[in-house]
Design a protein around this motif. Structure first.
Motif, PDB file in Angstrom:
ATOM      1  N   LEU A 221     -15.001  10.475 113.921  1.00 20.30           N
ATOM      2  CA  LEU A 221     -14.672   9.982 115.249  1.00 20.30           C
ATOM      3  C   LEU A 221     -15.336  10.874 116.292  1.00 20.30           C
ATOM      4  CD1 LEU A 221     -10.856   9.480 114.656  1.00 20.30           C
ATOM      5  CD2 LEU A 221     -12.502   7.618 115.018  1.00 20.30           C
ATOM      6  N   PRO A 222     -15.662  10.327 117.481  1.00 23.08           N
ATOM      7  CA  PRO A 222     -16.220  11.196 118.525  1.00 23.08           C
ATOM      8  C   PRO A 222     -15.185  12.160 119.086  1.00 23.08           C
ATOM      9  CG  PRO A 222     -15.866   8.979 119.364  1.00 23.08           C
ATOM     10  CD  PRO A 222     -15.621   8.913 117.891  1.00 23.08           C
ATOM     11  N   ALA A 223     -13.908  11.756 119.047  1.00 27.31           N
ATOM     12  CA  ALA A 223     -12.826  12.606 119.534  1.00 27.31           C
ATOM     13  C   ALA A 223     -11.518  11.943 119.148  1.00 27.31           C
ATOM     14  CB  ALA A 223     -12.902  12.782 121.052  1.00 27.31           C
ATOM     15  N   SER A 224     -10.447  12.727 119.110  1.00 26.60           N
ATOM     16  CA  SER A 224      -9.130  12.191 118.794  1.00 26.60           C
ATOM     17  C   SER A 224      -8.069  13.128 119.332  1.00 26.60           C
ATOM     18  CB  SER A 224      -8.966  12.024 117.273  1.00 26.60           C
ATOM     19  OG  SER A 224      -7.628  11.675 116.959  1.00 26.60           O
ATOM     20  N   GLY A 225      -6.955  12.531 119.769  1.00 33.56           N
ATOM     21  CA  GLY A 225      -5.815  13.331 120.194  1.00 33.56           C
ATOM     22  C   GLY A 225      -4.663  13.184 119.229  1.00 33.56           C
ATOM     23  N   ALA A 226      -4.967  12.721 118.008  1.00 35.67           N
ATOM     24  CA  ALA A 226      -3.933  12.444 117.010  1.00 35.67           C
ATOM     25  C   ALA A 226      -3.559  13.708 116.245  1.00 35.67           C
ATOM     26  CB  ALA A 226      -4.411  11.350 116.061  1.00 35.67           C
ATOM     27  N   GLY A 227      -2.770  14.555 116.896  1.00 35.08           N
ATOM     28  CA  GLY A 227      -2.277  15.754 116.227  1.00 35.08           C
ATOM     29  C   GLY A 227      -3.357  16.793 116.004  1.00 35.08           C
ATOM     30  N   PRO A 228      -3.034  17.856 115.266  1.00 39.54           N
ATOM     31  CA  PRO A 228      -4.049  18.863 114.938  1.00 39.54           C
ATOM     32  C   PRO A 228      -5.219  18.219 114.194  1.00 39.54           C
ATOM     33  CG  PRO A 228      -1.859  19.684 114.414  1.00 39.54           C
ATOM     34  CD  PRO A 228      -1.700  18.226 114.743  1.00 39.54           C
ATOM     35  N   SER A 229      -6.426  18.690 114.468  1.00 38.36           N
ATOM     36  CA  SER A 229      -7.632  18.087 113.919  1.00 38.36           C
ATOM     37  C   SER A 229      -7.835  18.513 112.466  1.00 38.36           C
ATOM     38  CB  SER A 229      -8.839  18.512 114.762  1.00 38.36           C
ATOM     39  OG  SER A 229     -10.031  18.028 114.215  1.00 38.36           O
ATOM     40  N   PRO A 230      -7.863  17.572 111.502  1.00 42.91           N
ATOM     41  CA  PRO A 230      -7.982  17.962 110.088  1.00 42.91           C
ATOM     42  C   PRO A 230      -9.247  18.737 109.761  1.00 42.91           C
ATOM     43  CG  PRO A 230      -7.279  15.678 110.284  1.00 42.91           C
ATOM     44  CD  PRO A 230      -7.677  16.120 111.661  1.00 42.91           C
ATOM     45  N   GLU A 231     -10.400  18.304 110.327  1.00 45.79           N
ATOM     46  CA  GLU A 231     -11.649  18.990 109.967  1.00 45.79           C
ATOM     47  C   GLU A 231     -11.664  20.431 110.461  1.00 45.79           C
ATOM     48  OE1 GLU A 231     -12.349  16.623 113.722  1.00 45.79           O
ATOM     49  OE2 GLU A 231     -11.590  16.157 111.695  1.00 45.79           O
ATOM     50  N   ARG A 232     -10.904  20.709 111.537  1.00 45.87           N
ATOM     51  CA  ARG A 232     -10.894  22.076 112.065  1.00 45.87           C
ATOM     52  C   ARG A 232     -10.205  23.045 111.117  1.00 45.87           C
ATOM     53  NH1 ARG A 232     -14.321  20.056 114.285  1.00 45.87           N
ATOM     54  NH2 ARG A 232     -14.858  20.056 116.494  1.00 45.87           N
ATOM     55  N   LEU A 233      -9.382  22.524 110.218  1.00 46.20           N
ATOM     56  CA  LEU A 233      -8.741  23.382 109.227  1.00 46.20           C
ATOM     57  C   LEU A 233      -9.772  24.064 108.343  1.00 46.20           C
ATOM     58  CD1 LEU A 233      -6.151  24.362 107.763  1.00 46.20           C
ATOM     59  CD2 LEU A 233      -6.287  22.274 106.374  1.00 46.20           C
ATOM     60  N   PHE A 234     -10.925  23.397 108.137  1.00 46.58           N
ATOM     61  CA  PHE A 234     -11.929  23.929 107.215  1.00 46.58           C
ATOM     62  C   PHE A 234     -13.049  24.679 107.933  1.00 46.58           C
ATOM     63  CE2 PHE A 234      -9.804  20.375 105.199  1.00 46.58           C
ATOM     64  CZ  PHE A 234      -9.392  20.971 104.010  1.00 46.58           C
ATOM     65  N   CYS A 235     -13.113  24.551 109.266  1.00 45.05           N
ATOM     66  CA  CYS A 235     -14.069  25.356 110.024  1.00 45.05           C
ATOM     67  C   CYS A 235     -13.549  26.795 110.058  1.00 45.05           C
ATOM     68  CB  CYS A 235     -14.214  24.817 111.447  1.00 45.05           C
ATOM     69  SG  CYS A 235     -15.002  23.202 111.567  1.00 45.05           S
ATOM     70  N   GLY A 236     -14.240  27.686 109.379  1.00 46.74           N
ATOM     71  CA  GLY A 236     -13.779  29.065 109.305  1.00 46.74           C
ATOM     72  C   GLY A 236     -12.914  29.366 108.099  1.00 46.74           C
ATOM     73  N   SER A 237     -12.781  28.423 107.177  1.00 48.81           N
ATOM     74  CA  SER A 237     -11.919  28.651 106.000  1.00 48.81           C
ATOM     75  C   SER A 237     -12.570  29.557 104.959  1.00 48.81           C
ATOM     76  CB  SER A 237     -11.535  27.318 105.368  1.00 48.81           C
ATOM     77  OG  SER A 237     -12.678  26.591 104.966  1.00 48.81           O
ATOM     78  N   GLU A 238     -13.864  29.783 105.053  1.00 47.93           N
ATOM     79  CA  GLU A 238     -14.602  30.759 104.236  1.00 47.93           C
ATOM     80  C   GLU A 238     -14.407  30.585 102.724  1.00 47.93           C
ATOM     81  OE1 GLU A 238     -14.717  34.773 105.674  1.00 47.93           O
ATOM     82  OE2 GLU A 238     -14.250  34.167 107.725  1.00 47.93           O
ATOM     83  N   GLY A 239     -14.325  29.330 102.304  1.00 47.89           N
ATOM     84  CA  GLY A 239     -14.241  29.054 100.869  1.00 47.89           C
ATOM     85  C   GLY A 239     -12.895  29.329 100.256  1.00 47.89           C
ATOM     86  N   THR A 240     -11.868  29.572 101.069  1.00 53.33           N
ATOM     87  CA  THR A 240     -10.547  29.903 100.524  1.00 53.33           C
ATOM     88  C   THR A 240      -9.691  28.681 100.260  1.00 53.33           C
ATOM     89  OG1 THR A 240      -9.577  30.150 102.733  1.00 53.33           O
ATOM     90  CG2 THR A 240     -10.548  32.115 101.737  1.00 53.33           C
ATOM     91  N   LEU A 241     -10.080  27.517 100.810  1.00 55.00           N
ATOM     92  CA  LEU A 241      -9.287  26.299 100.642  1.00 55.00           C
ATOM     93  C   LEU A 241      -9.997  25.250  99.800  1.00 55.00           C
ATOM     94  CD1 LEU A 241      -8.019  25.884 104.337  1.00 55.00           C
ATOM     95  CD2 LEU A 241      -6.926  27.111 102.445  1.00 55.00           C
ATOM     96  N   GLY A 242     -11.296  25.382  99.648  1.00 54.28           N
ATOM     97  CA  GLY A 242     -12.076  24.412  98.903  1.00 54.28           C
ATOM     98  C   GLY A 242     -13.552  24.557  99.222  1.00 54.28           C
TER      99      GLY A 242
END
Length: 514
Positions: A221-242
């Protein structure tokens, strides 16, 4: 190497420098693999000496010094080269069942201990998971200016595949040649733009991630206000989540118009004031790198008597002379002088920047202490912060090295503050380089933490910064991150010791698999 040694011996006042020979594979004595892959996955794994050695370290000072010492104590037991997502799923399945740590590996350019398989004693072994086969630009949406790109795609290949479409991601970290899209996202890499869109996060539309619990795909999506952004969970996850296997990223048309200049300042304070005003002006230059007096000298961009501001604008749409003119007007109001004639400091600095990783490797090979650290702080606290960090680092350099140079540049600037980037050059003592580095590192990091900066602006956390990262983030947030890891990685196999302490998830904890 001889020329580099002569130049830095002169700059640091040394009689000479010694040159170390890099290790050869046949010299290395790696322990035997502690685990063997299942027969169904034998074609995916390598236990070869070269593959295991090449996946032991990234490119941090600690990594390179130990490599020159032929110390490969934490070599992975195996290296996996999954050829598609299905094989990656199978590799992580086996690692979880066998109690083997899995270390995602893109280009291996981490400078913070992010890919070293130093996972503690709670695992039967460690596997480096190399993503080189999951590569390529998979789809281009010219209407929306976006592209779906595999996570293991190296920077040069990514740009080469976008070029026929007249497009570019325009994300050029210093590690560009030897880093991947998945690695950039996992480490929240900083790229080409010095203002506005500085981190890879700002180009990410959606991600696809293989976790030990299953495959996760976020919506595009170009943008969303639907709660916390799922993809942002993995930005900066440094291989610790998947493992990030694909991402939709925003691309842009290749720039056709450019305008730039170099501006010198006799007083660093004047330069900082000019940069602050430019950062808050809405001009948004692509390049706005301020080199302090010492940084200008050490990069060969100046003689050390003045600070230099490297300014640049670019666009695919319009001429840029008015933007540059206004930026230069701001500089002039703070006693900045536009460079005219002769060699261009901006071009000199740009060449030094592109060679930076190679230069750093060369200095370490010459036995010198060469380290960089970056941070960010708000403008209102900058001067106290800057002077405190410089004082603490310079004192440590004097005490442990007998002298050296600590320089500063602004790598990125924002309306509310800069991202100062500090470089250390000092003589090393044979056999004592790691102790020297550690004392300098701790002094600088403690000063950054005490004075309110972030422990990293774009180099990531890895193992080297973990203790300061866990002091920087709120305790409840760290607990929440542990909870997320327990859900996505119930056996705690993904890159143990990065971001969170080893064993942050009990390997015996319950959790369903796909």
């Amino acid at each position: 190497m001889e020329q580099l040694g002569a130049v830095f011996a002169d700059r640091l006042g040394l009689a000479d420098v010694r040159m170390q020979e890099p290790p050869r594979v046949e010299e290395l004595d790696l322990r035997a693999p502690r685990v063997a892959p299942p027969a169904s996955l034998e074609a995916v794994f390598s236990a070869g000496l070269y593959d295991r050695a090449a996946h032991t370290y990234g490119r941090s000072f600690r990594d390179l010094v130990r490599a020159f010492r032929r110390d490969y104590a934490h070599a992975p037991d195996l290296v996996a080269f999954p050829r598609d997502e299905g094989e990656l799923v199978s590799v992580l399945d086996w690692c979880g069942d066998a109690g083997v740590a899995a270390i995602p590996f893109g280009g291996g350019s981490s400078v913070v201990g992010g890919v070293e398989p130093d996972v503690g004693d709670g695992y039967r072994g460690a596997v480096s998971v190399d993503l080189r086969n999951l590569n390529g630009v998979l789809e281009v949406d010219r209407t929306s200016l976006a592209a779906r790109i595999a996570g293991g795609t190296l920077g040069p290949a990514l740009e080469a595949e976008l070029k026929p479409h007249g497009l570019t991601l325009r994300h050029f970290p210093q590690s560009f040649e030897w880093s991947t899209l998945g690695g950039w996202i996992a480490t929240r890499s900083g790229g080409h733009f010095a203002t506005l869109h500085t981190h890879i996060d700002e180009f990410v539309e959606a991600v696809r991630v293989v976790t030990p619990r299953g495959v996760l795909q976020t919506r595009r999506l170009p943008a969303s206000g639907a709660g916390p952004s799922p993809e942002r969970l993995f930005c900066g996850s440094e291989g610790t989540l998947g493992v990030i296997t694909e991402a939709w990223v925003r691309v842009q048309r290749r720039p056709r118009f450019r305008a730039g200049a170099s501006v010198s300042f006799a007083d660093f304070r004047d330069a900082v004031q000019a940069v602050t005003e430019i950062a808050q002006s809405g001009l948004n230059p692509a390049n706005c790198r301020l080199l302090g007096h010492d940084e200008a000298l050490m990069s060969g961009s100046g003689d050390g008597s003045r600070s230099i501001l490297v300014l640049g604008f670019e666009s695919a749409d319009h001429e840029l002379d008015p933007w540059l003119a206004r930026a230069l007007e701001i500089c002039g109001s703070h006693r900045g002088e536009v460079h005219g004639g002769g060699s261009d400091p901006a071009a000199t600095w740009r060449a030094a920047f592109l060679r930076g990783g190679y230069l750093r490797d060369g200095l370490i090979r010459l036995g010198l202490i060469s380290e960089t650290f970056e941070t960010a702080v708000t403008w209102d606290r900058f001067w106290e912060f800057h002077e405190g960090v410089l004082a603490a680092t310079r004192q440590a350099v004097r005490e442990v090295c007998g002298g050296g140079v600590v320089s500063c540049r602004f790598a990125y600037v924002y309306p509310d503050g800069p991202a100062p980037y500090y470089s250390v050059y000092a003589p090393g003592r044979p056999g004592q380089e790691l102790r020297q580095w550690d004392e300098i590192k701790v002094a600088a990091a403690e000063a950054i933490a005490a004075l309110g900066g972030t422990i990293t602006h774009h180099h990531a956390v890895g193992r080297d910064h973990r203790r300061w990262y866990l002091r920087e983030v709120p305790g409840l947030f760290a607990d929440a991150l542990r909870g997320v890891k327990a859900e996505l990685d119930p056996s705690g196999i993904m890159n143990p010791g990065v971001l969170l302490e080893p064993g942050a998830v009990s390997r015996g904890s319950e959790g369903g698999r796909r």
